[in-house]
Design an enzyme around this catalytic site. Structure first.
Site, PDB file in Angstrom:
ATOM      1  N   LYS A   1       0.625  -0.994  -0.210  1.00  0.00           N
ATOM      2  CA  LYS A   1      -0.131   0.039  -0.036  1.00  0.00           C
ATOM      3  C   LYS A   1       0.903   1.155   0.119  1.00  0.00           C
ATOM      4  CE  LYS A   1      -3.935   2.131   2.274  1.00  0.00           C
ATOM      5  NZ  LYS A   1      -5.047   1.832   1.580  1.00  0.00           N
TER       6      LYS A   1
ATOM      7  N   ASP B   1      18.125  42.478   7.068  1.00  0.00           N
ATOM      8  CA  ASP B   1      19.500  42.421   6.982  1.00  0.00           C
ATOM      9  C   ASP B   1      19.938  41.034   6.711  1.00  0.00           C
ATOM     10  OD1 ASP B   1      19.261  41.318   9.250  1.00  0.00           O
ATOM     11  OD2 ASP B   1      20.591  42.758  10.367  1.00  0.00           O
TER      12      ASP B   1
HETATM   13  N1  COA Z   1       1.926   2.011   6.061  1.00  0.00           N
HETATM   14  C1  COA Z   1       1.126   1.533   5.087  1.00  0.00           C
HETATM   15  N2  COA Z   1      -0.285   1.184   5.171  1.00  0.00           N
HETATM   16  C2  COA Z   1      -0.973   1.274   6.252  1.00  0.00           C
HETATM   17  C3  COA Z   1      -0.321   1.759   7.529  1.00  0.00           C
HETATM   18  C4  COA Z   1       1.258   2.204   7.426  1.00  0.00           C
HETATM   19  N3  COA Z   1       1.988   2.550   8.451  1.00  0.00           N
HETATM   20  N4  COA Z   1      -1.106   1.915   8.400  1.00  0.00           N
HETATM   21  C5  COA Z   1      -2.390   1.577   7.991  1.00  0.00           C
HETATM   22  N5  COA Z   1      -2.234   1.282   6.629  1.00  0.00           N
HETATM   23  C6  COA Z   1      -3.199   0.754   5.975  1.00  0.00           C
HETATM   24  C7  COA Z   1      -3.994  -0.427   6.323  1.00  0.00           C
HETATM   25  O1  COA Z   1      -3.542  -1.567   5.905  1.00  0.00           O
HETATM   26  C8  COA Z   1      -5.447  -0.088   5.727  1.00  0.00           C
HETATM   27  O2  COA Z   1      -5.240  -0.417   4.394  1.00  0.00           O
HETATM   28  P1  COA Z   1      -6.615  -1.163   3.660  1.00  0.00           P
HETATM   29  O3  COA Z   1      -7.595   0.263   3.793  1.00  0.00           O
HETATM   30  O4  COA Z   1      -6.061  -1.350   2.280  1.00  0.00           O
HETATM   31  O5  COA Z   1      -7.128  -2.064   4.135  1.00  0.00           O
HETATM   32  C9  COA Z   1      -5.370   1.257   5.745  1.00  0.00           C
HETATM   33  O6  COA Z   1      -4.200   1.902   5.738  1.00  0.00           O
HETATM   34  C10 COA Z   1      -6.249   2.104   7.010  1.00  0.00           C
HETATM   35  O7  COA Z   1      -5.722   1.449   8.315  1.00  0.00           O
HETATM   36  P2  COA Z   1      -6.255   1.623   9.589  1.00  0.00           P
HETATM   37  O8  COA Z   1      -7.403   0.510   9.681  1.00  0.00           O
HETATM   38  O9  COA Z   1      -6.823   2.828   9.738  1.00  0.00           O
HETATM   39  O10 COA Z   1      -5.401   1.128  10.400  1.00  0.00           O
HETATM   40  P3  COA Z   1      -4.865  -0.077  11.426  1.00  0.00           P
HETATM   41  O11 COA Z   1      -5.864   0.067  12.643  1.00  0.00           O
HETATM   42  O12 COA Z   1      -4.994  -1.325  10.677  1.00  0.00           O
HETATM   43  O13 COA Z   1      -3.423   0.228  12.052  1.00  0.00           O
HETATM   44  C11 COA Z   1      -1.731   0.989  13.305  1.00  0.00           C
HETATM   45  C12 COA Z   1      -3.206   1.327  12.921  1.00  0.00           C
HETATM   46  C13 COA Z   1      -1.222   2.257  14.075  1.00  0.00           C
HETATM   47  C14 COA Z   1      -1.465  -0.312  14.023  1.00  0.00           C
HETATM   48  C15 COA Z   1      -0.912   1.043  11.884  1.00  0.00           C
HETATM   49  O14 COA Z   1      -1.243   2.176  11.302  1.00  0.00           O
HETATM   50  C16 COA Z   1       0.588   0.797  12.077  1.00  0.00           C
HETATM   51  O15 COA Z   1       1.044  -0.409  12.246  1.00  0.00           O
HETATM   52  N6  COA Z   1       1.438   1.744  11.741  1.00  0.00           N
HETATM   53  C17 COA Z   1       3.132   1.531  11.610  1.00  0.00           C
HETATM   54  C18 COA Z   1       3.361   1.277  13.127  1.00  0.00           C
HETATM   55  C19 COA Z   1       4.965   1.340  13.165  1.00  0.00           C
HETATM   56  O16 COA Z   1       5.528   0.874  12.236  1.00  0.00           O
HETATM   57  N7  COA Z   1       5.765   1.564  14.220  1.00  0.00           N
HETATM   58  C20 COA Z   1       6.792   1.427  14.400  1.00  0.00           C
HETATM   59  C21 COA Z   1       7.764   2.903  14.063  1.00  0.00           C
HETATM   60  S1  COA Z   1       7.311   4.234  15.276  1.00  0.00           S
END
Ligand code: COA
Ligand code: MG
Length: 290
Positions: free
Chosen positions: A20, A269
Protein backbone atom coordinates in the site's frame (compact mmCIF):
# COMPACT_ATOMS: atom_id res chain seq x y z
CA UNK A 1 19.46 15.34 -0.55
CA UNK A 2 16.15 13.48 -0.87
CA UNK A 3 13.26 15.54 0.51
CA UNK A 4 11.89 13.77 3.59
CA UNK A 5 8.95 15.84 4.75
CA UNK A 6 7.16 12.65 5.79
CA UNK A 7 8.81 9.35 6.65
CA UNK A 8 6.23 6.56 6.90
CA UNK A 9 6.94 3.44 8.97
CA UNK A 10 5.30 0.10 8.75
CA UNK A 11 6.13 -3.29 10.29
CA UNK A 12 8.57 -5.03 7.95
CA UNK A 13 6.60 -8.27 8.06
CA UNK A 14 3.42 -6.54 6.86
CA UNK A 15 3.35 -7.12 3.10
CA UNK A 16 -0.08 -5.52 2.79
CA UNK A 17 1.07 -2.22 4.32
CA UNK A 18 4.29 -2.21 2.32
CA UNK A 19 2.47 -2.70 -0.99
CA UNK A 20 0.00 0.00 0.00
CA UNK A 21 2.76 2.44 0.97
CA UNK A 22 4.26 2.52 -2.54
CA UNK A 23 0.96 3.89 -3.92
CA UNK A 24 0.67 6.82 -1.53
CA UNK A 25 3.12 9.41 -2.86
CA UNK A 26 4.93 9.67 0.47
CA UNK A 27 8.49 11.05 0.45
CA UNK A 28 10.08 8.17 2.39
CA UNK A 29 8.99 4.65 3.23
CA UNK A 30 10.68 2.96 6.16
CA UNK A 31 10.15 -0.79 6.43
CA UNK A 32 10.81 -1.60 10.05
CA UNK A 33 12.55 -4.56 11.66
CA UNK A 34 12.80 -2.83 15.06
CA UNK A 35 10.01 -1.88 17.43
CA UNK A 36 7.21 -2.05 14.85
CA UNK A 37 7.97 -5.76 14.38
CA UNK A 38 7.07 -8.35 17.00
CA UNK A 39 9.90 -10.32 18.59
CA UNK A 40 8.77 -13.53 16.89
CA UNK A 41 8.50 -11.86 13.45
CA UNK A 42 12.05 -10.57 13.00
CA UNK A 43 13.04 -13.23 10.46
CA UNK A 44 9.81 -12.79 8.55
CA UNK A 45 10.36 -9.03 8.43
CA UNK A 46 13.84 -9.49 6.95
CA UNK A 47 12.54 -11.79 4.22
CA UNK A 48 9.53 -9.58 3.46
CA UNK A 49 11.62 -6.42 3.14
CA UNK A 50 14.10 -8.21 0.89
CA UNK A 51 11.20 -9.32 -1.30
CA UNK A 52 9.74 -5.79 -1.41
CA UNK A 53 13.08 -4.30 -2.45
CA UNK A 54 13.32 -6.82 -5.28
CA UNK A 55 9.74 -6.82 -6.53
CA UNK A 56 8.04 -3.48 -5.86
CA UNK A 57 8.31 -0.22 -7.76
CA UNK A 58 8.65 2.49 -5.10
CA UNK A 59 8.29 5.27 -7.68
CA UNK A 60 9.59 8.50 -6.23
CA UNK A 61 9.35 7.32 -2.64
CA UNK A 62 12.64 6.67 -0.91
CA UNK A 63 12.98 3.05 0.24
CA UNK A 64 14.48 2.65 3.68
CA UNK A 65 14.92 -0.31 6.00
CA UNK A 66 15.22 0.14 9.77
CA UNK A 67 17.41 -2.45 11.47
CA UNK A 68 17.37 -3.31 15.16
CA UNK A 69 19.64 -1.28 17.42
CA UNK A 70 23.32 -2.09 17.59
CA UNK A 71 23.86 -4.44 20.51
CA UNK A 72 20.39 -6.00 20.22
CA UNK A 73 21.94 -9.11 18.65
CA UNK A 74 19.72 -8.81 15.55
CA UNK A 75 21.43 -5.93 13.79
CA UNK A 76 23.96 -7.91 11.73
CA UNK A 77 21.44 -10.33 10.27
CA UNK A 78 19.04 -7.43 9.66
CA UNK A 79 21.47 -5.36 7.64
CA UNK A 80 22.83 -8.36 5.73
CA UNK A 81 19.33 -9.48 4.77
CA UNK A 82 18.43 -6.20 3.05
CA UNK A 83 21.68 -4.66 1.78
CA UNK A 84 22.13 -6.87 -1.31
CA UNK A 85 18.86 -5.44 -2.69
CA UNK A 86 20.08 -1.86 -2.53
CA UNK A 87 17.71 0.06 -0.28
CA UNK A 88 18.15 3.83 -0.67
CA UNK A 89 19.13 3.93 2.96
CA UNK A 90 19.48 2.15 6.26
CA UNK A 91 17.93 3.58 9.41
CA UNK A 92 19.77 2.73 12.64
CA UNK A 93 17.69 3.31 15.77
CA UNK A 94 18.86 4.31 19.26
CA UNK A 95 22.34 5.35 18.17
CA UNK A 96 24.52 6.33 21.09
CA UNK A 97 28.06 6.55 19.71
CA UNK A 98 30.14 7.40 16.65
CA UNK A 99 31.48 3.81 16.64
CA UNK A 100 27.99 2.46 16.03
CA UNK A 101 27.75 4.47 12.82
CA UNK A 102 31.27 3.28 11.94
CA UNK A 103 30.10 -0.32 12.33
CA UNK A 104 27.29 0.18 9.83
CA UNK A 105 29.49 2.25 7.51
CA UNK A 106 32.06 -0.57 7.24
CA UNK A 107 29.44 -3.18 6.39
CA UNK A 108 27.71 -0.91 3.88
CA UNK A 109 30.92 0.14 2.19
CA UNK A 110 32.01 -3.48 1.83
CA UNK A 111 28.66 -4.25 0.16
CA UNK A 112 28.97 -1.22 -2.13
CA UNK A 113 32.44 -2.29 -3.25
CA UNK A 114 31.41 -5.92 -3.68
CA UNK A 115 28.35 -5.03 -5.76
CA UNK A 116 30.08 -2.31 -7.78
CA UNK A 117 27.78 0.43 -6.50
CA UNK A 118 29.17 3.92 -5.91
CA UNK A 119 30.52 4.31 -2.39
CA UNK A 120 27.98 6.17 -0.21
CA UNK A 121 25.13 5.31 -2.56
CA UNK A 122 23.38 3.71 0.41
CA UNK A 123 22.45 6.50 2.81
CA UNK A 124 22.41 6.25 6.60
CA UNK A 125 19.82 7.87 8.82
CA UNK A 126 20.11 7.52 12.59
CA UNK A 127 17.55 7.54 15.32
CA UNK A 128 18.65 9.53 18.33
CA UNK A 129 16.25 8.76 21.11
CA UNK A 130 18.11 8.11 24.35
CA UNK A 131 19.84 10.29 26.91
CA UNK A 132 23.25 9.00 25.80
CA UNK A 133 22.40 9.58 22.15
CA UNK A 134 21.63 13.23 22.88
CA UNK A 135 24.76 13.62 25.05
CA UNK A 136 27.00 12.19 22.32
CA UNK A 137 25.22 13.67 19.32
CA UNK A 138 27.94 16.24 18.74
CA UNK A 139 30.49 13.49 17.92
CA UNK A 140 28.03 11.15 16.23
CA UNK A 141 26.69 13.76 13.82
CA UNK A 142 30.17 14.39 12.41
CA UNK A 143 30.12 11.01 10.66
CA UNK A 144 30.44 11.60 6.90
CA UNK A 145 28.02 8.79 5.99
CA UNK A 146 25.05 10.50 7.61
CA UNK A 147 22.12 12.10 5.83
CA UNK A 148 19.63 12.72 8.61
CA UNK A 149 18.93 12.47 12.32
CA UNK A 150 15.54 11.23 13.44
CA UNK A 151 14.43 12.31 16.90
CA UNK A 152 12.39 9.64 18.69
CA UNK A 153 10.18 11.35 21.25
CA UNK A 154 8.60 8.30 22.88
CA UNK A 155 11.88 6.45 23.36
CA UNK A 156 13.57 9.60 24.61
CA UNK A 157 10.86 10.24 27.21
CA UNK A 158 11.22 6.62 28.36
CA UNK A 159 14.99 7.00 28.50
CA UNK A 160 14.89 10.00 30.87
CA UNK A 161 11.78 9.00 32.81
CA UNK A 162 9.68 11.90 31.52
CA UNK A 163 5.91 11.84 31.14
CA UNK A 164 4.84 12.60 27.57
CA UNK A 165 2.43 15.50 27.25
CA UNK A 166 0.55 16.91 24.28
CA UNK A 167 2.64 20.09 24.40
CA UNK A 168 5.86 18.03 24.49
CA UNK A 169 7.63 20.48 26.84
CA UNK A 170 9.49 17.52 28.36
CA UNK A 171 11.20 17.01 24.97
CA UNK A 172 12.17 20.65 24.32
CA UNK A 173 15.85 20.45 25.20
CA UNK A 174 16.60 17.29 23.20
CA UNK A 175 14.31 18.23 20.34
CA UNK A 176 16.15 21.51 19.88
CA UNK A 177 19.57 19.95 20.42
CA UNK A 178 18.86 17.70 17.44
CA UNK A 179 17.91 20.62 15.17
CA UNK A 180 20.92 22.70 16.17
CA UNK A 181 23.38 19.83 15.71
CA UNK A 182 21.87 18.93 12.35
CA UNK A 183 22.16 22.52 11.16
CA UNK A 184 25.82 22.57 12.21
CA UNK A 185 26.56 19.45 10.15
CA UNK A 186 24.17 20.13 7.27
CA UNK A 187 21.97 17.14 8.06
CA UNK A 188 18.22 16.81 7.87
CA UNK A 189 16.36 16.74 11.18
CA UNK A 190 13.24 14.58 11.33
CA UNK A 191 10.77 15.19 14.12
CA UNK A 192 8.73 12.99 16.53
CA UNK A 193 5.74 10.79 15.67
CA UNK A 194 2.23 11.93 16.57
CA UNK A 195 0.99 8.60 17.86
CA UNK A 196 -2.65 9.69 18.15
CA UNK A 197 -3.01 9.16 14.40
CA UNK A 198 -6.73 9.88 14.25
CA UNK A 199 -6.32 13.42 15.56
CA UNK A 200 -5.31 15.24 12.38
CA UNK A 201 -5.82 18.66 13.95
CA UNK A 202 -3.21 17.89 16.60
CA UNK A 203 -0.98 16.43 13.89
CA UNK A 204 -1.13 19.64 11.82
CA UNK A 205 -0.35 21.78 14.86
CA UNK A 206 2.56 19.56 15.91
CA UNK A 207 3.93 19.45 12.35
CA UNK A 208 3.78 23.23 11.98
CA UNK A 209 5.51 23.61 15.33
CA UNK A 210 8.25 21.19 14.27
CA UNK A 211 8.73 23.07 11.01
CA UNK A 212 9.00 26.36 12.93
CA UNK A 213 11.67 24.81 15.17
CA UNK A 214 13.71 24.10 12.04
CA UNK A 215 12.87 20.43 11.41
CA UNK A 216 12.72 19.45 7.75
CA UNK A 217 10.32 16.54 8.20
CA UNK A 218 8.42 14.26 10.54
CA UNK A 219 8.01 10.55 11.19
CA UNK A 220 4.54 9.14 10.57
CA UNK A 221 2.81 5.82 11.14
CA UNK A 222 -0.44 5.99 9.19
CA UNK A 223 -1.44 6.95 5.61
CA UNK A 224 -3.84 9.64 6.88
CA UNK A 225 -0.84 11.51 8.28
CA UNK A 226 0.90 11.94 4.91
CA UNK A 227 -0.98 14.95 3.54
CA UNK A 228 -1.01 17.09 6.71
CA UNK A 229 2.69 16.46 7.31
CA UNK A 230 3.89 16.97 3.75
CA UNK A 231 1.88 20.19 3.58
CA UNK A 232 3.20 21.51 6.89
CA UNK A 233 6.81 20.92 5.81
CA UNK A 234 6.34 22.59 2.41
CA UNK A 235 6.72 26.38 2.53
CA UNK A 236 3.41 28.00 1.50
CA UNK A 237 3.04 30.37 -1.46
CA UNK A 238 2.88 33.52 0.67
CA UNK A 239 6.14 32.73 2.47
CA UNK A 240 7.79 31.79 -0.81
CA UNK A 241 6.87 35.07 -2.47
CA UNK A 242 7.93 37.06 0.59
CA UNK A 243 11.28 35.21 0.64
CA UNK A 244 11.73 35.99 -3.04
CA UNK A 245 11.07 39.66 -2.42
CA UNK A 246 13.71 39.66 0.31
CA UNK A 247 16.27 38.07 -2.00
CA UNK A 248 15.49 40.55 -4.80
CA UNK A 249 15.42 43.70 -2.66
CA UNK A 250 18.50 42.66 -0.69
CA UNK A 251 20.61 42.65 -3.81
CA UNK A 252 19.45 46.16 -4.77
CA UNK A 253 20.01 47.49 -1.27
CA UNK A 254 23.55 46.07 -1.15
CA UNK A 255 24.28 47.80 -4.42
CA UNK A 256 22.97 51.03 -2.99
CA UNK A 257 25.47 50.57 -0.16
CA UNK A 258 22.92 49.66 2.54
CA UNK A 259 23.37 46.56 4.75
CA UNK A 260 20.03 47.04 6.48
CA UNK A 261 16.90 48.39 4.84
CA UNK A 262 13.15 48.47 5.26
CA UNK A 263 10.60 46.21 3.54
CA UNK A 264 6.90 46.58 4.43
CA UNK A 265 7.90 48.41 7.59
CA UNK A 266 10.27 45.64 8.77
CA UNK A 267 14.03 45.71 9.03
CA UNK A 268 15.82 43.37 6.63
CA UNK A 269 19.50 42.48 6.92
CA UNK A 270 21.80 39.48 6.38
CA UNK A 271 20.19 36.92 8.75
CA UNK A 272 16.80 37.51 7.16
CA UNK A 273 18.33 36.98 3.73
CA UNK A 274 19.87 33.68 4.87
CA UNK A 275 16.57 32.52 6.30
CA UNK A 276 14.80 33.46 3.05
CA UNK A 277 17.37 31.48 1.05
CA UNK A 278 16.91 28.45 3.31
CA UNK A 279 13.15 28.61 2.87
CA UNK A 280 13.50 28.79 -0.92
CA UNK A 281 15.89 25.81 -0.90
CA UNK A 282 13.37 23.83 1.13
CA UNK A 283 10.55 24.78 -1.24
CA UNK A 284 12.66 23.70 -4.22
CA UNK A 285 13.51 20.38 -2.52
CA UNK A 286 9.77 19.82 -2.00
CA UNK A 287 9.28 20.21 -5.75
CA UNK A 288 7.92 23.77 -5.81
CA UNK A 289 8.81 26.19 -8.57
CA UNK A 290 10.52 29.13 -6.92
N1 COA B 1 1.76 1.98 6.18
C1 COA B 1 1.04 1.59 5.11
N2 COA B 1 -0.27 1.32 5.16
C2 COA B 1 -0.87 1.45 6.37
C3 COA B 1 -0.16 1.85 7.51
C4 COA B 1 1.21 2.13 7.38
N3 COA B 1 1.95 2.53 8.44
N4 COA B 1 -1.01 1.92 8.55
C5 COA B 1 -2.21 1.54 8.09
N5 COA B 1 -2.13 1.26 6.76
C6 COA B 1 -3.21 0.84 5.88
C7 COA B 1 -4.00 -0.34 6.41
O1 COA B 1 -3.40 -1.54 5.99
C8 COA B 1 -5.35 -0.12 5.78
O2 COA B 1 -5.27 -0.50 4.43
P1 COA B 1 -6.59 -0.95 3.58
O3 COA B 1 -7.56 0.19 3.68
O4 COA B 1 -6.05 -1.18 2.21
O5 COA B 1 -7.09 -2.17 4.29
C9 COA B 1 -5.48 1.41 5.79
O6 COA B 1 -4.14 1.91 5.80
C10 COA B 1 -6.24 1.96 6.97
O7 COA B 1 -5.65 1.49 8.16
P2 COA B 1 -6.40 1.56 9.57
O8 COA B 1 -7.43 0.49 9.66
O9 COA B 1 -6.87 2.95 9.80
O10 COA B 1 -5.20 1.30 10.56
P3 COA B 1 -4.98 -0.01 11.44
O11 COA B 1 -5.93 0.07 12.59
O12 COA B 1 -5.00 -1.19 10.57
O13 COA B 1 -3.49 0.21 11.98
C11 COA B 1 -1.67 1.02 13.21
C12 COA B 1 -3.15 1.21 12.88
C13 COA B 1 -1.20 2.17 14.08
C14 COA B 1 -1.49 -0.30 13.98
C15 COA B 1 -0.88 0.97 11.89
O14 COA B 1 -1.14 2.19 11.24
C16 COA B 1 0.59 0.70 11.99
O15 COA B 1 1.02 -0.41 12.22
N6 COA B 1 1.44 1.74 11.79
C17 COA B 1 2.87 1.62 11.75
C18 COA B 1 3.45 1.36 13.13
C19 COA B 1 4.96 1.24 13.12
O16 COA B 1 5.57 0.88 12.14
N7 COA B 1 5.59 1.59 14.26
C20 COA B 1 7.01 1.56 14.40
C21 COA B 1 7.65 2.86 14.07
S1 COA B 1 7.22 4.18 15.17
MG1 MG C 1 12.11 4.46 18.62
Amino acid sequence: MHSRRALLYMPGDNWKMITKSVTLGVDSICMDMEDGTALNKKAEARATIAKALQELDFGRSEKLARINSIGSGWEKEDIEAVLPFHPDGIVIPKVESFEQVEWADRIIEAAELKQGWPVKSVRVLIGVETARGIMNLREIAAHPRLDAVIFGGEDFAASIGATRTREAVELSYARQAVVVTCAAYDLQAIDIVTIDYRDLKALRAESEFGARLGYSGKQIIHPAQIEPVQTAFTPDDASISYARRIVETFEASQQAGKGAYSLDGKMIDMPLLKNAQKLLARARAAGKQV
